[in-house]
Design an enzyme around this catalytic site. Sequence first.
Site, PDB file in Angstrom:
ATOM      1  N   CYS A 123      40.101  37.163  30.367  1.00 23.65           N
ATOM      2  CA  CYS A 123      40.840  37.825  31.439  1.00 23.65           C
ATOM      3  C   CYS A 123      41.411  36.825  32.445  1.00 23.65           C
ATOM      4  O   CYS A 123      42.166  37.213  33.331  1.00 23.65           O
ATOM      5  CB  CYS A 123      39.942  38.812  32.174  1.00 23.65           C
ATOM      6  SG  CYS A 123      39.346  40.161  31.140  1.00 23.65           S
ATOM      7  N   ASP A 148      39.678  35.032  34.704  1.00 20.62           N
ATOM      8  CA  ASP A 148      38.779  34.792  35.827  1.00 20.62           C
ATOM      9  C   ASP A 148      37.349  35.014  35.375  1.00 20.62           C
ATOM     10  O   ASP A 148      37.040  36.032  34.742  1.00 20.62           O
ATOM     11  CB  ASP A 148      39.078  35.743  37.000  1.00 20.62           C
ATOM     12  CG  ASP A 148      40.381  35.393  37.698  1.00 20.62           C
ATOM     13  OD1 ASP A 148      40.562  34.230  38.075  1.00 20.62           O
ATOM     14  OD2 ASP A 148      41.211  36.297  37.859  1.00 20.62           O
ATOM     15  N   CYS A 190      41.739  30.777  39.532  1.00 16.66           N
ATOM     16  CA  CYS A 190      42.754  30.173  40.398  1.00 16.66           C
ATOM     17  C   CYS A 190      42.122  29.597  41.667  1.00 16.66           C
ATOM     18  O   CYS A 190      40.906  29.620  41.857  1.00 16.66           O
ATOM     19  CB  CYS A 190      43.801  31.218  40.759  1.00 16.66           C
ATOM     20  SG  CYS A 190      43.127  32.617  41.682  1.00 16.66           S
ATOM     21  N   CYS A 202      39.742  38.310  43.680  1.00 16.66           N
ATOM     22  CA  CYS A 202      38.845  37.152  43.610  1.00 16.66           C
ATOM     23  C   CYS A 202      37.637  37.346  44.523  1.00 16.66           C
ATOM     24  O   CYS A 202      36.511  36.962  44.165  1.00 16.66           O
ATOM     25  CB  CYS A 202      39.597  35.882  44.001  1.00 16.66           C
ATOM     26  SG  CYS A 202      40.936  35.440  42.871  1.00 16.66           S
TER      27      CYS A 202
END
Length: 280
Positions: free
Chosen positions: A35, A37, A61, A105
Amino acid sequence: MWEYTDKVREYFLNPRNAGDMPDANGIGEVGSLACGDALKLFLKINDQGIIEKASFQTFGCASAIASSSALTEIIIGKTIEEASKVTNKDIAEYLGGLPKEKMHCSVMGEEALVAAIRNYKGLPPLEHDEEGKLICKCFGITDNQIIKAIRENGLQTIEEVTNFTKAGGACGTCLDAIGQILESEKNAGLALNEIKPVVKKPLSNIQKMQKIMQVLNEDIRPRLTQDGGDVELIDVDGNNVIVSLRGACASCRQSHLTLKNLVEAMLKEHVDENLVVIEG
């Protein structure tokens, strides 16, 4: 281009508490490399129930790294009960805010913390049937996760749900289901605005090229340069993205995994799910 606060940049470039923890007695893993992450959170909790140490390993990221680092700083010194009350909003506020497209995130950090505390208590990982009905198959997001994000963050549109949970951010087949959840929450008494499904417009060739370059420069290259590597965009031919690995990455035996699990995965997530990365 996303606007990052100085604190996000600082925690990305100089992450606190990064790395493995062999003596951890609470470990939480969320997300997946497929995915784009993934986060593994390590906790060292003493006999008094206080978190003495916390560290992390993350794949993602700049916002994912900064959020994970910030989370460890927030919870060190707290009791389990205090830490269990930490939310994604606390993480985002600690960093001075996150771009709306990157709020997922901070949510990942909250979920990893819940998983690590359950692990410490000897409880099994939450399965989909415990968390609710699976809504987004691409990212493994359930209806209860979506409802939790809506209620805790006052989400009002499908786009906001996607920003916070990633649900609907890939194939888009679950957008109607997300809309129904929002409508149900609205009917339950939440003051939500009119629900308008997000329809993604196809990118022009120029827009696609610009977006690819942005993701390479902002999300991918900083990860590679930390280990002495780099990546150069050679050409874009339809959905084929031709790149060349440089520096340490060029001679690495695992370069094909870097291309697929990092470069291609991030470009699929942030630009177009149909992109294929080819080494030129």
